[in-house]
Design an enzyme around this catalytic site. Sequence first.
Site, PDB file in Angstrom:
ATOM      1  CG  ASP A   1      -1.754  -1.247   1.365  1.00 60.43           C
ATOM      2  OD1 ASP A   1      -2.349  -1.676   0.368  1.00 60.43           O
ATOM      3  OD2 ASP A   1      -1.767  -1.808   2.477  1.00 60.43           O
TER       4      ASP A   1
ATOM      5  CE  LYS B   1       3.414  -2.654  -4.687  1.00 61.84           C
ATOM      6  NZ  LYS B   1       2.856  -2.427  -3.333  1.00 61.84           N
TER       7      LYS B   1
ATOM      8  CG  HIS C   1      -0.600  -1.772  -8.132  1.00 65.45           C
ATOM      9  ND1 HIS C   1       0.152  -2.399  -9.102  1.00 65.45           N
ATOM     10  CD2 HIS C   1      -0.067  -2.159  -6.959  1.00 65.45           C
ATOM     11  CE1 HIS C   1       1.088  -3.130  -8.525  1.00 65.45           C
ATOM     12  NE2 HIS C   1       0.972  -2.995  -7.228  1.00 65.45           N
TER      13      HIS C   1
ATOM     14  CB  THR D   1      -7.484 -10.563   1.459  1.00 62.16           C
ATOM     15  OG1 THR D   1      -6.826 -11.513   0.621  1.00 62.16           O
ATOM     16  CG2 THR D   1      -6.535  -9.436   1.809  1.00 62.16           C
TER      17      THR D   1
ATOM     18  NE  ARG E   1       4.907 -31.977  -5.983  1.00 62.23           N
ATOM     19  CZ  ARG E   1       5.735 -32.825  -5.393  1.00 62.23           C
ATOM     20  NH1 ARG E   1       6.720 -33.356  -6.085  1.00 62.23           N
ATOM     21  NH2 ARG E   1       5.591 -33.136  -4.127  1.00 62.23           N
TER      22      ARG E   1
ATOM     23  CD  GLN F   1       0.703  -9.221  -2.225  1.00 64.08           C
ATOM     24  OE1 GLN F   1       1.515  -9.789  -2.926  1.00 64.08           O
ATOM     25  NE2 GLN F   1      -0.583  -9.340  -2.447  1.00 64.08           N
TER      26      GLN F   1
ATOM     27  CB  THR G   1       1.687 -12.130   0.836  1.00 64.26           C
ATOM     28  OG1 THR G   1       0.710 -12.515  -0.134  1.00 64.26           O
ATOM     29  CG2 THR G   1       3.070 -12.055   0.201  1.00 64.26           C
TER      30      THR G   1
ATOM     31  NE  ARG H   1      -8.102  -6.181   5.861  1.00 65.81           N
ATOM     32  CZ  ARG H   1      -7.292  -7.223   6.042  1.00 65.81           C
ATOM     33  NH1 ARG H   1      -7.411  -7.965   7.134  1.00 65.81           N
ATOM     34  NH2 ARG H   1      -6.381  -7.531   5.145  1.00 65.81           N
TER      35      ARG H   1
ATOM     36  NE  ARG I   1      -3.945   0.674   2.981  1.00 63.04           N
ATOM     37  CZ  ARG I   1      -4.038   1.385   1.861  1.00 63.04           C
ATOM     38  NH1 ARG I   1      -3.653   2.650   1.856  1.00 63.04           N
ATOM     39  NH2 ARG I   1      -4.499   0.836   0.765  1.00 63.04           N
TER      40      ARG I   1
END
Length: 422
Positions: free
Chosen positions: A14, A17, A42, A129, A143, A222, A237, A301, A303
């Site tokens: 956040d 970017k 983004h 999330t 796999r 991220q 993540t 949400r 921050r």
Amino acid sequence: MSKVNVVLGSFFGDEGKGKIIDYLSTNADVSIRCSGGNNAGHTIKVNGEKFAFHLIPSGILSPNTKALIGNGVVVDPKVLIEEINSLEQHGYSTKNLFISNKAHVIMPYHIELDKLLEENRGSAKIGTTARGIGPAYCDKYERSGIRMEDFITSNFRELALRNIENKNKIFKSFNYPTLDANKIIEEYEEYAKILAPYVKDTINIIHKSLDNNETILCEGAQATLLDIDFGTYPYVTSSNPTIGGVCTGTGIGAKDIGEVYGVLKAYSSKVGEGPFLTEQDNEIGNTIRELGHEYGTTTKRPRRCGWLDLVALKYACRINGLTGLAINHVDTIGKLDKIQLCVAYNHKGKISMDFSTNPTYISNCTPVYEEFDGNFGDLSNIKTKEDLPENAKKYLERIEEIVQVPIKFIGTGSDRNDMIIC
């Protein structure tokens, strides 16, 4: 030979970017997304209109730029189709969009499993999330995942049926509602027909572009402190949003990488659980949140907000080999009377610039702050670093001095043009 320039997040995501990517992609022949899924967002503001990208590289807004979703991305077909439709409704063509045939597909059972796992973590919840990202990556490494190249062929039905049957066994063991395999498969076969024209061997596209000396930009999702290996585990993540994920998520070789820009804010923010040493869970934090409109692009949400942490930033510079910094929200932090900047940690009485994601180490650290004057004033019309107010220059120069990486971009507002190029 051309090089691939990279834009990465330096903290918890956040950081803005999209704005840097948007600027760099205007001159890029190829824009690539290399990791993560639709848990990322983004936001770019163009002519007063906001565009929120969750899967498609934001370079798609430039009509001559090829936008590639790399093999390291996990793709929710429904979300991707919604994003394609939204772009086309706003007059943007998606003819230059390409999806890696090696990218994995997020299925409904991934989303349900994500919710189930988070519910059962109780007080140890991660703050996911619930978009199925982690379970999709689990299937990839176990796999049993479904790649785009299978999703768009007759192989899909057999693979999906087997996976749904296996996941239903898990759901039953938790007394969780099971899924209707035929209903899901029929729905997703329709999605596959829509996406099939976009699915390509993106590795060959990238390397042909390199051979043709084209300009290539790779955008990370991220950020560093959310990296599965280098972040504040387990509050991370499910992929590598650091420089290594650029190579594994695209097929780009290390020798092909050029500039690596680390994006940050003039303060710090975080969504979800986990350690955040410079957090201000007080009136200052609330003020920063409101001034910076710090609510999640994807989740909405609020921050967690706090002061800029240069120890963590130095860590990001080392991990990623950053060659330049892009610092946003300088106008936001400049609205405060006084600004604190974390320039070191006090670890059991010892002043250090050593960062660690080890929770025991972090719990024994306190931030060492330096104070700066704020009240930067209106920065919207300033176009050179030299013309910045003295208070702003002192703050930015101290950041450069400590982390030893030059600031190349300075964000002075929310619009795409509100930026100083150093």
